[in-house]
Design a protein around this motif. Structure first.
Motif, PDB file in Angstrom:
ATOM      1  N   TYR A   1      -3.223   4.451  -2.342  1.00 26.62           N
ATOM      2  CA  TYR A   1      -4.155   5.065  -1.568  1.00 26.62           C
ATOM      3  C   TYR A   1      -4.422   6.751  -1.945  1.00 26.62           C
ATOM      4  CZ  TYR A   1      -7.378   6.277   2.352  1.00 26.62           C
ATOM      5  OH  TYR A   1      -8.305   6.871   3.152  1.00 26.62           O
TER       6      TYR A   1
ATOM      7  N   TYR B   1      -3.124  -3.680  -9.787  1.00 28.31           N
ATOM      8  CA  TYR B   1      -3.275  -2.417  -8.819  1.00 28.31           C
ATOM      9  C   TYR B   1      -4.543  -2.134  -8.437  1.00 28.31           C
ATOM     10  CZ  TYR B   1      -4.411   0.028 -13.238  1.00 28.31           C
ATOM     11  OH  TYR B   1      -4.930   0.342 -14.488  1.00 28.31           O
TER      12      TYR B   1
ATOM     13  N   PHE C   1      -6.262  -2.022   6.308  1.00 28.67           N
ATOM     14  CA  PHE C   1      -5.631  -3.046   5.661  1.00 28.67           C
ATOM     15  C   PHE C   1      -4.977  -3.902   6.350  1.00 28.67           C
ATOM     16  CE2 PHE C   1      -6.694  -0.391   1.843  1.00 28.67           C
ATOM     17  CZ  PHE C   1      -7.337  -1.328   1.089  1.00 28.67           C
ATOM     18  N   ASN C   2      -4.126  -3.532   7.408  1.00 21.83           N
ATOM     19  CA  ASN C   2      -3.290  -4.295   8.322  1.00 21.83           C
ATOM     20  C   ASN C   2      -3.982  -5.167   9.087  1.00 21.83           C
ATOM     21  OD1 ASN C   2      -0.581  -4.740   9.157  1.00 21.83           O
ATOM     22  ND2 ASN C   2      -1.005  -3.542  10.916  1.00 21.83           N
TER      23      ASN C   2
ATOM     24  N   PHE D   1       1.306  -8.206   3.880  1.00 18.42           N
ATOM     25  CA  PHE D   1       1.125  -6.779   3.556  1.00 18.42           C
ATOM     26  C   PHE D   1       2.133  -5.722   4.218  1.00 18.42           C
ATOM     27  CE2 PHE D   1      -0.680  -2.710   5.529  1.00 18.42           C
ATOM     28  CZ  PHE D   1      -1.334  -2.093   4.236  1.00 18.42           C
TER      29      PHE D   1
ATOM     30  N   SER E   1       1.119   5.435   0.391  1.00 17.64           N
ATOM     31  CA  SER E   1       0.080   6.506   0.535  1.00 17.64           C
ATOM     32  C   SER E   1       1.114   7.492   1.144  1.00 17.64           C
ATOM     33  CB  SER E   1      -0.918   6.168   1.640  1.00 17.64           C
ATOM     34  OG  SER E   1      -1.593   7.352   2.072  1.00 17.64           O
TER      35      SER E   1
ATOM     36  N   ILE F   1      -1.511  -1.096  -4.056  1.00 17.34           N
ATOM     37  CA  ILE F   1      -2.608  -0.358  -3.537  1.00 17.34           C
ATOM     38  C   ILE F   1      -2.270   0.992  -3.419  1.00 17.34           C
ATOM     39  CG2 ILE F   1      -4.334  -0.113  -1.664  1.00 17.34           C
ATOM     40  CD1 ILE F   1      -4.075  -2.944  -0.874  1.00 17.34           C
TER      41      ILE F   1
ATOM     42  N   LEU G   1       0.676  -0.975  -0.083  1.00 18.01           N
ATOM     43  CA  LEU G   1       0.073  -0.043   0.039  1.00 18.01           C
ATOM     44  C   LEU G   1       0.889   1.514  -0.076  1.00 18.01           C
ATOM     45  CD1 LEU G   1      -3.294   0.642   1.913  1.00 18.01           C
ATOM     46  CD2 LEU G   1      -1.442   2.488   2.034  1.00 18.01           C
TER      47      LEU G   1
ATOM     48  N   VAL H   1      -9.205  -9.131  -2.064  1.00 20.67           N
ATOM     49  CA  VAL H   1      -7.797  -8.696  -2.231  1.00 20.67           C
ATOM     50  C   VAL H   1      -6.911  -9.882  -2.846  1.00 20.67           C
ATOM     51  CG1 VAL H   1      -5.582  -8.183  -0.931  1.00 20.67           C
ATOM     52  CG2 VAL H   1      -7.686  -7.207  -0.164  1.00 20.67           C
TER      53      VAL H   1
ATOM     54  N   ASP I   1      -8.044   4.199   7.059  1.00 21.22           N
ATOM     55  CA  ASP I   1      -8.113   3.325   6.300  1.00 21.22           C
ATOM     56  C   ASP I   1      -6.901   2.435   5.927  1.00 21.22           C
ATOM     57  OD1 ASP I   1     -10.664   3.957   5.574  1.00 21.22           O
ATOM     58  OD2 ASP I   1     -10.379   5.036   3.794  1.00 21.22           O
ATOM     59  N   ILE I   2      -5.515   3.163   6.300  1.00 21.90           N
ATOM     60  CA  ILE I   2      -4.499   2.299   6.171  1.00 21.90           C
ATOM     61  C   ILE I   2      -4.394   1.071   7.102  1.00 21.90           C
ATOM     62  CG2 ILE I   2      -2.044   2.347   6.029  1.00 21.90           C
ATOM     63  CD1 ILE I   2      -2.225   5.489   4.997  1.00 21.90           C
TER      64      ILE I   2
ATOM     65  N   TYR J   1       3.375  -1.264   3.863  1.00 15.75           N
ATOM     66  CA  TYR J   1       3.144   0.211   3.707  1.00 15.75           C
ATOM     67  C   TYR J   1       4.124   0.959   3.305  1.00 15.75           C
ATOM     68  CZ  TYR J   1       2.003   4.648   5.188  1.00 15.75           C
ATOM     69  OH  TYR J   1       1.597   6.331   5.269  1.00 15.75           O
TER      70      TYR J   1
END
Length: 629
Positions: free
Chosen positions: A296, A316, A264-265, A276, A254, A294, A252, A445, A260-261, A278
């Motif tokens: 964001y 994506y 996902f986790n 996952f 961003s 992803i 992800l 996902v 919202d982040i 980030y």
């Protein structure tokens, strides 16, 4: 005379003749040509015995003698024994002798009784018309022996899961045996346990091992050797398991801090098949490491990254919201255009009942909190499938909220809204559990992260094989239409990492794949590379050939099994081979008288036809001479 001959031919009488012949009784001598016979230490003496039988005039006058050798198959023995067979199938020899249709067949089986292939001959017997004798080779004394009979392990295991290793051990003495069984990898013991093997019995045990790291794990299973054991080779076996990483790596990206982040986790952490991460656009990113990106709420800083992901054909997922630069997304030709209006709006979601890309459990999205996004119409100029549609103040505005598309095996998705973390919270309030919601989101996902393999050259081979085993390397090549194609030629180059020797071989074409027989490879660790001058594809790998033979696991003759096959008076040790030959000469069956009856029709005799033609010709000439015609 003509009428008489014609009548004779029409009646067609037959003449029966009978001839008699005497045939010698058949004697079949079958010699074990396997590697286990080498331990006798008198190979030349055994070959001398074969030559002695060939040159024995009395024996050859009494019998029609056939010499055969056997290992995994039966062969006519025209030369000396080589003792090179890597396996022994005694059941195949017994089946062959039982198929012979002679009334009385004498048969001598020359073997150590050790079998490593085929049906267990303990459950077989000779037909009543077979006069069978066994000449036992090797040491008939019984020594204490404990061994590993079998190790079962799956070919593949998933990374970080646990996989079973099933081991069967046995011993041959009337005393209880207490021994240590251990499993090691790279000379490091990773599991062990103490076993109590029952007297004259076997035992099954199982280990659960952790599947890590990714790659081929070569496991050595060893049973503690007792001090009085002579055969130590059968106390160890080597097996392998290929640990594969089936997880999809998801990144992800961003430049914002948003709940919202964290969503996902929390949702993905419970799924072992999804990994996952980030990062921000300022971090170093290796595109090839990830199966799904992803993005964001993309900003201008995302342009190069999104462009590269598109060009490399990576899956994506774009998430829009109140901070998204839709002007950038409109310029990237992603298949949609959004009207650029700065004001924001909150949209409720409605599930599209016609969506069919994957199955979503019956969840009432309509009861979930609305998502926030910039106001404006959305036009789709590519064939997207709509999962959720927008609803504003209870009215379906006929605008997509969450869309999906698969193009050239690349998965793409866009969600026009933020604050979906509230969906999960609402689901928990209604159901007191996150499980069902998390499973549905994980399914989405997983769909996005899966991609069709781009490698159209696939290899099937066991990573660890025993030398001499009848194992094959199989290669499948798929063309651009993903059809099996064997028109091109492929070569494989082996390099023995232990000796440095290399060899290049041509793969054998089949109907749907290429094959290569690995039985001729010498023991060692090999790397291989498959390539073709006609196709720009290569495949590399490794395999290990163990210096192992199932025949070398035996130290003495299996006299107990051979005693079940024939009676005691028909069982001879090699030192008493002269007694066996004398017995064959003295107790030979009588010669077999065979009669052959032939029935021949007179119409087949040429002289009868010739005589008919002659009489008719004389009749014609006589009439012609007298002027009657």
């Amino acid at each position: 005379m003509s009428f008489f001959l014609l009548g004779l031919l029409l009646i067609n009488p037959k003449i029966d003749t009978t001839t008699y012949s005497l045939e010698k009784p058949k004697l079949v001598l079958a010699f074990d040509n396997s590697e286990s016979i080498e331990k006798l230490g008198s190979l030349s003496e055994l070959n001398q015995f074969v030559n002695q039988l060939r040159n024995d005039n009395e024996l050859n006058e009494s019998y029609d003698v056939d010499f055969i050798s056997f290992g995994s198959d039966l062969n006519s023995l025209t030369d000396s024994l080589s003792f090179s067979e890597t396996s022994t199938d005694l059941s195949k020899v017994i089946d062959y002798i039982n198929t012979l249709d002679e009334p009385k067949t004498s048969f001598v089986l020359v073997t150590d009784g050790n079998q490593s292939l085929g049906e267990d001959y303990n459950f077989k017997s000779f037909n009543s018309n077979v006069l069978a004798n066994v000449l036992v080779l090797g040491d008939t004394a019984s020594y204490r022996d404990t061994k590993i009979d079998l190790v079962n392990v799956n070919n593949y295991a998933y990374f970080k899961n646990k996989f079973p290793v099933e081991v069967f051990v046995s011993q041959n003495t009337p005393e209880l045996s207490v021994q240590t069984l251990k499993i090691s990898q790279d000379d490091r013991v990773i599991a062990s346990k103490t076993l109590e093997i029952p007297s004259d019995g076997s035992l099954r045990t199982e280990f659960l091992l952790k599947a890590e790291p990714v790659g081929v794990k070569v496991l050595k299973v060893e049973l503690e050797v007792l001090s009085e054991e002579k055969n130590k080779i059968n106390n160890q076996k080597t097996v392998s398991v290929d640990v594969i990483d089936s997880r999809s790596k998801i990144l992800l990206v961003s430049d914002l801090i948003h709940p919202d982040i964290g969503f996902f986790n929390r949702v993905l952490e419970s799924n072992k098949e999804l990994e996952f991460e980030y990062k921000t656009t300022d971090d170093a990113i290796e595109l090839s490491e990830y199966d799904l990106f992803i993005f964001y709420q993309p900003q201008a800083s995302f342009q190069n990254l999104i462009t590269e992901v598109k060009e490399k054909g990576i899956n994506y997922f774009i998430i829009g919201g109140s901070h998204t630069n839709y002007n950038l997304l409109n310029s990237l030709n992603l298949g949609f255009q959004k009207e650029l209006i700065s004001s924001t709006e909150e949209y409720s979601s409605v599930l599209n009942p016609d969506f069919s890309l994957f199955l979503v459990s019956n969840i009432n999205f309509k009861n979930y909190p609305p998502l926030k996004d910039k106001f404006g119409d959305i036009k789709l100029n590519k064939n997207y499938s709509t999962l959720l549609e927008k609803e504003l103040n209870g009215i379906n505005v006929e605008s997509p909220l969450w869309i999906f598309k698969t193009e050239n095996s690349v998965k793409q998705s866009v969600l026009f809204g933020e604050n979906f973390w509230r969906w999960r919270a609402k689901h928990f309030v209604d159901n007191s559990s996150f499980i069902k919601f998390d499973q549905n989101f994980q399914k989405i996902v997983q769909f996005l992260s899966q991609a069709k393999s781009k490698n159209t050259l696939r290899v099937e081979v066991e990573p660890v094989i025993n030398s001499g085993d009848n194992k094959f390397l199989k290669v499948s090549y798929y063309n651009v239409n993903y059809e099996s194609d064997t028109r091109s030629d492929f070569d494989i180059r082996f390099e023995n990492k232990d000796s440095g020797d290399t060899k290049t071989l041509r793969l054998i074409k089949g109907d749907n794949q290429y094959t290569l027989d690995l039985s001729k490879l010498e023991p060692g660790n090999y790397s291989y590379k498959i390539q073709s001058s006609e196709v720009e594809l290569t495949k590399e790998g490794r395999l290990q050939v163990l210096d192992y033979s199932s025949e070398m696991q035996f130290k003495n003759a299996d006299i107990q099994s051979l005693q079940k096959l024939v009676s005691k008076e028909n069982l001879y040790t090699f030192s008493k081979r002269a007694e066996l030959i004398s017995k064959l000469k003295e107790e030979k069956p009588k010669s077999i008288q065979k009669s052959i009856r032939n029935s021949q029709s007179l119409i087949n005799f040429e002289w009868l036809i010739f005589l008919l033609v002659l009489t008719l010709s004389l009749e014609w000439f006589f009439r012609k001479y007298k002027g009657l015609i």
